[in-house]
Design a protein around this motif. Structure first.
Motif, PDB file in Angstrom:
ATOM      1  N   VAL A 121      27.169  48.683  26.218  1.00 15.98           N
ATOM      2  CA  VAL A 121      27.594  49.793  25.362  1.00 15.98           C
ATOM      3  C   VAL A 121      27.058  49.644  23.940  1.00 15.98           C
ATOM      4  N   ARG A 122      26.620  48.451  23.585  1.00 13.00           N
ATOM      5  CA  ARG A 122      25.925  48.191  22.322  1.00 13.00           C
ATOM      6  C   ARG A 122      24.874  47.113  22.601  1.00 13.00           C
ATOM      7  N   ARG A 123      23.730  47.261  21.976  1.00 16.95           N
ATOM      8  CA  ARG A 123      22.674  46.260  22.097  1.00 16.95           C
ATOM      9  C   ARG A 123      22.131  45.966  20.711  1.00 16.95           C
ATOM     10  N   TRP A 124      21.957  44.701  20.418  1.00 14.64           N
ATOM     11  CA  TRP A 124      21.267  44.250  19.206  1.00 14.64           C
ATOM     12  C   TRP A 124      21.871  44.812  17.929  1.00 14.64           C
ATOM     13  N   CYS A 125      23.193  44.804  17.850  1.00 11.24           N
ATOM     14  CA  CYS A 125      23.881  45.322  16.659  1.00 11.24           C
ATOM     15  C   CYS A 125      24.454  44.151  15.859  1.00 11.24           C
ATOM     16  N   GLY A 126      24.992  44.453  14.696  1.00  8.30           N
ATOM     17  CA  GLY A 126      25.641  43.444  13.868  1.00  8.30           C
ATOM     18  C   GLY A 126      27.000  43.066  14.416  1.00  8.30           C
ATOM     19  N   ILE A 127      27.561  41.966  13.886  1.00 10.37           N
ATOM     20  CA  ILE A 127      28.830  41.459  14.399  1.00 10.37           C
ATOM     21  C   ILE A 127      29.979  42.436  14.184  1.00 10.37           C
ATOM     22  N   GLU A 128      30.025  43.115  13.054  1.00 13.26           N
ATOM     23  CA  GLU A 128      31.129  44.059  12.815  1.00 13.26           C
ATOM     24  C   GLU A 128      31.123  45.195  13.824  1.00 13.26           C
ATOM     25  N   GLU A 129      29.951  45.745  14.098  1.00  8.21           N
ATOM     26  CA  GLU A 129      29.856  46.824  15.086  1.00  8.21           C
ATOM     27  C   GLU A 129      30.204  46.313  16.478  1.00  8.21           C
ATOM     28  N   ALA A 130      29.784  45.091  16.801  1.00  7.76           N
ATOM     29  CA  ALA A 130      30.082  44.522  18.121  1.00  7.76           C
ATOM     30  C   ALA A 130      31.579  44.323  18.315  1.00  7.76           C
ATOM     31  N   VAL A 131      32.244  43.794  17.308  1.00  2.00           N
ATOM     32  CA  VAL A 131      33.691  43.573  17.406  1.00  2.00           C
ATOM     33  C   VAL A 131      34.435  44.903  17.492  1.00  2.00           C
ATOM     34  N   LYS A 132      34.012  45.869  16.697  1.00  3.17           N
ATOM     35  CA  LYS A 132      34.637  47.196  16.743  1.00  3.17           C
ATOM     36  C   LYS A 132      34.466  47.820  18.133  1.00  3.17           C
ATOM     37  N   ALA A 133      33.268  47.715  18.704  1.00  4.21           N
ATOM     38  CA  ALA A 133      33.020  48.262  20.042  1.00  4.21           C
ATOM     39  C   ALA A 133      33.838  47.520  21.096  1.00  4.21           C
ATOM     40  N   ALA A 134      33.901  46.192  21.003  1.00  5.88           N
ATOM     41  CA  ALA A 134      34.673  45.402  21.979  1.00  5.88           C
ATOM     42  C   ALA A 134      36.146  45.794  21.925  1.00  5.88           C
ATOM     43  N   ARG A 135      36.664  45.982  20.726  1.00  3.48           N
ATOM     44  CA  ARG A 135      38.062  46.406  20.590  1.00  3.48           C
ATOM     45  C   ARG A 135      38.270  47.774  21.240  1.00  3.48           C
ATOM     46  N   HIS A 136      37.344  48.697  20.977  1.00  3.76           N
ATOM     47  CA  HIS A 136      37.451  50.036  21.561  1.00  3.76           C
ATOM     48  C   HIS A 136      37.439  49.976  23.092  1.00  3.76           C
ATOM     49  N   TYR A 137      36.453  49.304  23.657  1.00  2.00           N
ATOM     50  CA  TYR A 137      36.304  49.311  25.117  1.00  2.00           C
ATOM     51  C   TYR A 137      37.365  48.476  25.828  1.00  2.00           C
ATOM     52  N   SER A 138      38.019  47.562  25.121  1.00  3.83           N
ATOM     53  CA  SER A 138      39.090  46.782  25.744  1.00  3.83           C
ATOM     54  C   SER A 138      40.459  47.441  25.582  1.00  3.83           C
TER      55      SER A 138
END
Length: 94
Positions: free
Chosen positions: A30-47
């Motif tokens: 759902v995200r590729r090659w992004c920064g840590i803040e965007e990755a954590v935000k996406a992980a929170r959303h999808y979980s």
């Protein structure tokens, strides 16, 4: 800088990817090659999305540019990595 076969330029330090796994066995980045803040935000959303609450999404992971796992959420278990012991130590490896 050199160009990678997948289109990225330069090294992969500071790049993260987020992948969700479905009960069917399929998965989707759902995200590729992004920064840590965007990755954590996406992980929170999808979980926490509807699919995760009803068990269609069974796992969400965050990996870094070296393909090391940095975070794992699992349906019915919550955050399973890093463990509370690792978090208490303040780092993943020491």
């Amino acid at each position: 800088m050199s160009e990678h076969p997948d289109g990225r330029i330069g090294d992969t330090e500071g790049e993260y990817s987020v992948c969700q796994f479905f009960v069917s066995g399929e998965y989707e980045y759902v995200r590729r090659w992004c920064g840590i803040e965007e990755a954590v935000k996406a992980a929170r959303h999808y979980s926490t999305c509807v699919g995760a609450r009803i068990g269609i999404v069974v796992k969400v992971i965050v990996t870094d540019g070296g393909d090391c796992t940095n975070l794992v959420w699992e349906f019915g278990k919550g955050l399973t990595y890093p463990t509370s012991e690792i978090l208490a130590r303040g780092s993943h490896g020491s």
